[in-house]
Design a protein around this motif. Structure first.
Motif, short mmCIF file in Angstrom:
data_model
loop_
_atom_site.label_atom_id
_atom_site.label_comp_id
_atom_site.label_asym_id
_atom_site.label_seq_id
_atom_site.Cartn_x
_atom_site.Cartn_y
_atom_site.Cartn_z
N ARG A 1 -18.94 9.78 0.20
CA ARG A 1 -19.58 8.46 0.18
C ARG A 1 -20.78 8.39 1.11
O ARG A 1 -21.79 7.76 0.79
CB ARG A 1 -18.54 7.40 0.50
CG ARG A 1 -17.56 7.30 -0.67
CD ARG A 1 -16.46 6.33 -0.51
NE ARG A 1 -15.57 6.47 -1.67
CZ ARG A 1 -14.45 5.83 -1.82
NH1 ARG A 1 -14.03 4.99 -0.90
NH2 ARG A 1 -13.70 6.04 -2.89
N THR B 1 0.83 -1.19 0.00
CA THR B 1 0.00 0.00 0.00
C THR B 1 0.87 1.25 0.00
O THR B 1 1.94 1.29 0.63
CB THR B 1 -0.94 0.04 1.23
OG1 THR B 1 -1.58 1.32 1.28
CG2 THR B 1 -0.19 -0.20 2.53
N ALA C 1 -6.04 7.50 -0.90
CA ALA C 1 -7.19 6.86 -1.56
C ALA C 1 -7.54 7.57 -2.86
O ALA C 1 -7.84 6.92 -3.87
CB ALA C 1 -8.38 6.85 -0.61
N ARG C 2 -7.49 8.89 -2.86
CA ARG C 2 -7.79 9.65 -4.08
C ARG C 2 -6.78 9.35 -5.19
O ARG C 2 -7.12 9.45 -6.37
CB ARG C 2 -7.78 11.15 -3.78
CG ARG C 2 -8.97 11.64 -2.96
CD ARG C 2 -8.85 13.12 -2.69
NE ARG C 2 -9.89 13.59 -1.80
CZ ARG C 2 -11.10 13.99 -2.20
NH1 ARG C 2 -11.41 13.95 -3.49
NH2 ARG C 2 -12.00 14.41 -1.32
N THR D 1 -13.97 3.45 2.52
CA THR D 1 -15.25 2.79 2.24
C THR D 1 -15.83 2.14 3.49
O THR D 1 -17.03 2.25 3.77
CB THR D 1 -15.06 1.73 1.14
OG1 THR D 1 -14.61 2.39 -0.06
CG2 THR D 1 -16.37 1.00 0.85
N GLU D 2 -14.98 1.47 4.25
CA GLU D 2 -15.46 0.82 5.47
C GLU D 2 -15.86 1.87 6.51
O GLU D 2 -16.84 1.68 7.24
CB GLU D 2 -14.37 -0.10 6.02
CG GLU D 2 -14.74 -0.82 7.32
CD GLU D 2 -15.87 -1.81 7.18
OE1 GLU D 2 -16.26 -2.41 8.20
OE2 GLU D 2 -16.38 -2.01 6.05
N ASP E 1 -8.39 3.19 0.01
CA ASP E 1 -9.79 3.31 -0.41
C ASP E 1 -10.68 2.36 0.40
O ASP E 1 -11.81 2.71 0.76
CB ASP E 1 -9.91 3.00 -1.90
CG ASP E 1 -11.30 3.30 -2.43
OD1 ASP E 1 -11.57 4.48 -2.69
OD2 ASP E 1 -12.11 2.35 -2.55
N ARG E 2 -10.16 1.20 0.72
CA ARG E 2 -10.91 0.24 1.53
C ARG E 2 -11.20 0.82 2.91
O ARG E 2 -12.30 0.63 3.46
CB ARG E 2 -10.14 -1.06 1.65
CG ARG E 2 -10.89 -2.13 2.44
CD ARG E 2 -9.95 -3.25 2.89
NE ARG E 2 -9.23 -3.87 1.79
CZ ARG E 2 -8.24 -4.73 1.96
NH1 ARG E 2 -7.86 -5.08 3.19
NH2 ARG E 2 -7.63 -5.26 0.93
N GLY F 1 -5.67 6.51 -5.85
CA GLY F 1 -5.94 5.20 -6.41
C GLY F 1 -5.45 4.01 -5.60
O GLY F 1 -5.53 2.87 -6.09
N ASP F 2 -4.96 4.24 -4.38
CA ASP F 2 -4.51 3.11 -3.57
C ASP F 2 -5.72 2.35 -3.04
O ASP F 2 -6.56 2.91 -2.32
CB ASP F 2 -3.66 3.63 -2.40
CG ASP F 2 -3.09 2.48 -1.58
OD1 ASP F 2 -2.06 1.92 -1.98
OD2 ASP F 2 -3.69 2.16 -0.53
N ARG F 3 -5.82 1.07 -3.36
CA ARG F 3 -7.02 0.33 -3.01
C ARG F 3 -7.11 0.03 -1.52
O ARG F 3 -8.21 -0.15 -0.98
CB ARG F 3 -7.12 -0.97 -3.83
CG ARG F 3 -6.04 -1.98 -3.59
CD ARG F 3 -6.15 -3.13 -4.58
NE ARG F 3 -5.16 -4.18 -4.30
CZ ARG F 3 -5.40 -5.22 -3.53
NH1 ARG F 3 -6.58 -5.38 -2.95
NH2 ARG F 3 -4.46 -6.14 -3.35
N ILE F 4 -5.98 -0.03 -0.83
CA ILE F 4 -6.01 -0.30 0.60
C ILE F 4 -6.55 0.93 1.35
O ILE F 4 -7.42 0.82 2.22
CB ILE F 4 -4.61 -0.67 1.12
CG1 ILE F 4 -4.09 -1.92 0.38
CG2 ILE F 4 -4.65 -0.91 2.62
CD1 ILE F 4 -5.00 -3.12 0.50
#
Length: 339
Positions: free
Chosen positions: A287, A182, A233-234, A245-246, A241-242, A236-239
């Motif tokens: 979100r 990450t 997260a902006r 989101t959570e 972003d996770r 593009g890091d998916r971790i």
């Protein structure tokens, strides 16, 4: 720090004091803000001098004000509705008297001030995410139910501290091979004041330094990492972003847990969004509001807790007003747009 000339209109004081700052507003019943003041955080559990913070904010605002014209005050503190309520009341009353102000102030929690500063609707929901996180239901202007707000160790899901903690947990997992790579590791060590030089190839040394840094600081300091999580997260890091989101899912779960208590009009109640993570330009706010918008739920951003507290002071001063008069007074003192 007066901002406008004084008049003969009665004045009220509103204070909104949280973990990171104390804000004071002196407002006339005509709605004109006569003065504002600021001080450091006034939370009993995190501030080194809550009384000094309140004193500083009051004196900052009252420098050019005739204190004999103060007709009422409402001082709102994070945590004042809990077991520390008596301590807050004693401290606030003592500081009020030391400031040579007449009478005695009302003391309440900062959630009520946030709602009062955002809407004059007596029935509303509150969802807050800042250093901590909490949701609440208001009926007739009074809080009738609360969810979460239990602090970093036992709750505050979706808060700044929660986001920061989750980010560190996942970064540590990436370092020791328990989780995927990450980009959080590009920013968190520096934010924690950790030296990345000389780390071994397995990441063990860096991980230990990060753990040491986190444990050496107050837990609330983890909230400082939330903007970094948002930025990664902006990118593009998916971790990262996770994590965001959570956090949004947990905040909405906390809000939705009020549905049974609220009853059949739950979906029709406006939701006051409060705390820097829900009133600022953040992915978390995007979100949460996207889901609420898709439901058809009206959202109202919290504006000014200090003028909200001042509105509560004015309503107590004019307790004999009719409902229509009270609503007009509330909107005027809080600086809300005309209905």
């Amino acid at each position: 720090m007066p901002t406008t000339p004084t008049t003969s209109v009665p004045l009220v004081i509103g204070v909104d004091s949280g973990g990171t700052g104390t804000r004071c507003a002196v407002v006339g019943l005509d709605g004109r803000v006569r003065a504002r003041g600021q001080g450091p955080g006034g939370n009993l559990r995190s501030s080194p001098d809550p009384a000094g913070a309140l004193r500083q904010a009051l004196e900052d605002a009252l420098g050019g004000i005739d204190r004999r014209r103060i007709a009422a005050g409402h001082l709102a503190f994070a945590g004042a509705a809990g077991e520390d309520g008596g301590t807050y009341r004693d401290m606030a009353t003592r500081v009020w008297r030391q400031a040579r102000l007449p009478g005695a102030p009302a003391v309440g929690d900062d959630l009520a001030a946030a709602v009062a500063g955002a809407t004059d609707r007596p029935d509303a929901l509150l969802l807050l995410s800042g250093t901590g996180a909490v949701a609440a239901l208001y009926r007739g202007g009074a809080r009738t139910a609360r969810r979460d707000g239990y602090g970093w160790l036992l709750g505050d899901e979706g808060s700044g501290v929660w986001l920061g903690r989750q980010a560190v947990v996942l970064a540590l997992a990436a370092l020791d091979g328990r989780g995927p790579a990450t980009a959080l590791l590009d920013v968190l060590p520096r934010a924690l004041g950790v030296d990345t030089g000389g780390a071994d190839g397995t990441g063990t040394a860096l991980a230990r330094r990060m753990v040491t840094a986190v444990h050496a600081a107050p837990p609330a300091e983890l909230a400082r990492l939330a903007p970094l999580v948002d930025a990664v997260a902006r990118n593009g890091d998916r971790i990262a972003d996770r994590v965001v989101t959570e956090g949004a899912r947990l905040l909405l779960r906390t809000l939705d847990s009020l549905a049974d208590t609220a009853g059949p009009d739950f979906a029709a109640l406006p939701v006051v969004l409060a705390g820097g993570l829900l009133t600022g330009t953040t992915l978390l706010a995007d979100r949460v509001t996207a889901v609420l918008r898709d439901r058809g739920t009206a959202t109202v951003p919290a504006r000014d807790g200090a003028t909200g507290a001042a509105a509560l002071a004015a309503l107590a001063l004019r307790s004999g007003a009719t409902p229509a008069e009270a609503r007009r007074l509330h909107r005027t003192v809080a600086g809300l747009e005309p209905a």
